[in-house]
Motif scaffolding. Structure first.
Motif, PDB file in Angstrom:
ATOM      1  N   PHE A   1     -31.248 -53.111  29.612  1.00 52.05           N
ATOM      2  CA  PHE A   1     -29.902 -52.897  30.128  1.00 52.05           C
ATOM      3  C   PHE A   1     -28.820 -52.996  29.047  1.00 52.05           C
ATOM      4  O   PHE A   1     -27.634 -52.947  29.341  1.00 52.05           O
TER       5      PHE A   1
ATOM      6  N   ASN B   1     -27.723 -48.084  26.180  1.00 50.43           N
ATOM      7  CA  ASN B   1     -27.134 -47.051  27.021  1.00 50.43           C
ATOM      8  C   ASN B   1     -26.634 -45.901  26.160  1.00 50.43           C
ATOM      9  O   ASN B   1     -26.385 -46.066  24.964  1.00 50.43           O
TER      10      ASN B   1
ATOM     11  N   GLN C   1     -22.970 -45.337  34.612  1.00 51.93           N
ATOM     12  CA  GLN C   1     -24.055 -45.912  33.816  1.00 51.93           C
ATOM     13  C   GLN C   1     -23.761 -47.358  33.434  1.00 51.93           C
ATOM     14  O   GLN C   1     -24.624 -48.235  33.556  1.00 51.93           O
TER      15      GLN C   1
ATOM     16  N   SER D   1     -25.885 -50.702  34.691  1.00 53.34           N
ATOM     17  CA  SER D   1     -26.528 -51.631  33.757  1.00 53.34           C
ATOM     18  C   SER D   1     -25.961 -53.037  33.897  1.00 53.34           C
ATOM     19  O   SER D   1     -26.697 -54.025  33.795  1.00 53.34           O
TER      20      SER D   1
ATOM     21  N   GLY E   1     -28.776 -42.581  32.607  1.00 55.82           N
ATOM     22  CA  GLY E   1     -29.197 -43.919  33.001  1.00 55.82           C
ATOM     23  C   GLY E   1     -30.643 -44.213  32.637  1.00 55.82           C
ATOM     24  O   GLY E   1     -30.965 -45.314  32.188  1.00 55.82           O
TER      25      GLY E   1
ATOM     26  N   LYS F   1     -35.585 -49.095  33.428  1.00 53.41           N
ATOM     27  CA  LYS F   1     -34.763 -47.932  33.103  1.00 53.41           C
ATOM     28  C   LYS F   1     -34.769 -46.917  34.251  1.00 53.41           C
ATOM     29  O   LYS F   1     -33.750 -46.262  34.500  1.00 53.41           O
TER      30      LYS F   1
ATOM     31  N   GLN G   1     -32.318 -48.232  36.722  1.00 51.23           N
ATOM     32  CA  GLN G   1     -30.957 -48.003  36.238  1.00 51.23           C
ATOM     33  C   GLN G   1     -30.577 -46.530  36.389  1.00 51.23           C
ATOM     34  O   GLN G   1     -29.451 -46.203  36.753  1.00 51.23           O
TER      35      GLN G   1
ATOM     36  N   THR H   1     -27.487 -45.220  38.626  1.00 52.99           N
ATOM     37  CA  THR H   1     -26.459 -44.393  37.983  1.00 52.99           C
ATOM     38  C   THR H   1     -26.282 -43.087  38.753  1.00 52.99           C
ATOM     39  O   THR H   1     -25.158 -42.633  38.978  1.00 52.99           O
TER      40      THR H   1
END
Length: 293
Positions: free
Chosen positions: A109, A112, A139, A143, A244, A272, A275, A279
């Motif tokens: 996280f 990015n 994004q 995170s 993301g 990921k 995430q 996102t």
């Protein structure tokens, strides 16, 4: 079972080489396109920031002036782009500000896509920088929501009293940035060539765009954004997921950057992916209610 797989390695490698040779024109075109993406988007949005992040950690010796280490790493990773978060995690670990275990948990996280890339490159490809701003904000928010519950153990950390000469630190940062840029560009060229070969077999634009977003963020967002005139909602959603999720290519870059931190690769991919989905969810809301797509 292992012996069976071992026997398949050479035939599989030979098949891959023959497949690339059979599609040599697609490979050349893919690499050429990747070099353009690197020159126009990747290098301008990363190189200077990689130097700045490396200098920051070196000259401060890991001293974050009261800011918790996890937020310091997150901030540098969010501002400078991947793989800066991984670089800073490793440097903070070497300085003693983070344990290896905490750095490994923060890693997914704190890496990015940089605002320069998302707003400048992705927003430009979509034809509306406001979309780039919203995807970037989505994004960062995604995170942060995953980062906040992570507890980092307090460490009795004393910054090193040894001062590195600014000149040495600067040239060391430049050398490190050049090596990282070359590695990143090489991986982008490789994945772009593979995508170009796959494109000869995949004729559904939406499916190919999703696959490109999964594999490589530079070429992936470029192709996803090309769908915007005909399918704006899908184009923005796929670009948001690509940012993301970051792409397999970026995950390999991160893993190749790490030397002392051991990362659970399955955990990294799952984090990921989560995430990327979050996102995408935020971006879809923005498209629907703020931009009317």
């Amino acid at each position: 079972m292992n012996q069976g797989f071992a026997r398949l390695k050479f035939p599989a490698a030979l098949f891959g080489v023959l497949l690339l040779l059979f599609h040599i024109s697609a490979v050349v075109e893919g690499v050429r396109g990747a070099l353009t993406v690197c020159a126009v988007s990747i290098i301008p949005s990363l190189f200077v920031f990689m130097i700045a992040a490396d200098l920051t950690v070196t000259l401060t010796a890991g001293d974050t002036c009261g800011l918790p280490p996890k937020y310091a790493v997150f901030l540098l990773g969010a501002l400078c782009g991947f793989p800066i978060g991984a670089v800073v995690c490793e440097r903070m670990t070497a300085a003693g500000a983070l344990s290896k275990e905490d750095a490994a948990r923060l890693l997914p996280f704190t890496n990015n896509a940089s605002p320069a890339f998302v707003i400048g490159a992705v927003g430009g490809m979509l034809g509306d920088r406001r979309l780039g701003v919203f995807i970037c904000a989505s994004q960062i928010l995604a995170s942060l929501l995953f980062l906040l519950p992570i507890r980092v153990k307090h460490r009795d950390f004393a910054p090193s009293a040894v001062q590195v000469p600014i000149g040495d630190a600067f040239f060391s940062a430049v050398d490190a940035a050049v090596r990282s840029i070359l590695r990143i560009s090489a991986l982008i060229c490789l994945f772009s060539a593979l995508l170009a070969v796959l494109r000869t077999y995949l004729h559904a634009p939406l499916f190919y765009a999703a696959l490109a977003a999964l594999l490589e963020i530079g070429s992936g967002t470029s192709f996803c954004a090309s769908l915007f005139p005909s399918a704006p909602f899908a184009a923005v959603a796929l670009c948001a997921f690509a940012c993301g999720w970051s792409g397999i290519c970026v995950h390999l870059q991160i893993l190749s950057t790490l030397k002392s931190i051991k990362v659970n690769r399955t955990g990294l991919l799952l984090c990921k992916a989560a995430q990327g989905l979050l996102t995408t969810f935020f971006a879809m809301i923005g498209c629907k209610f703020l931009f009317g797509y």
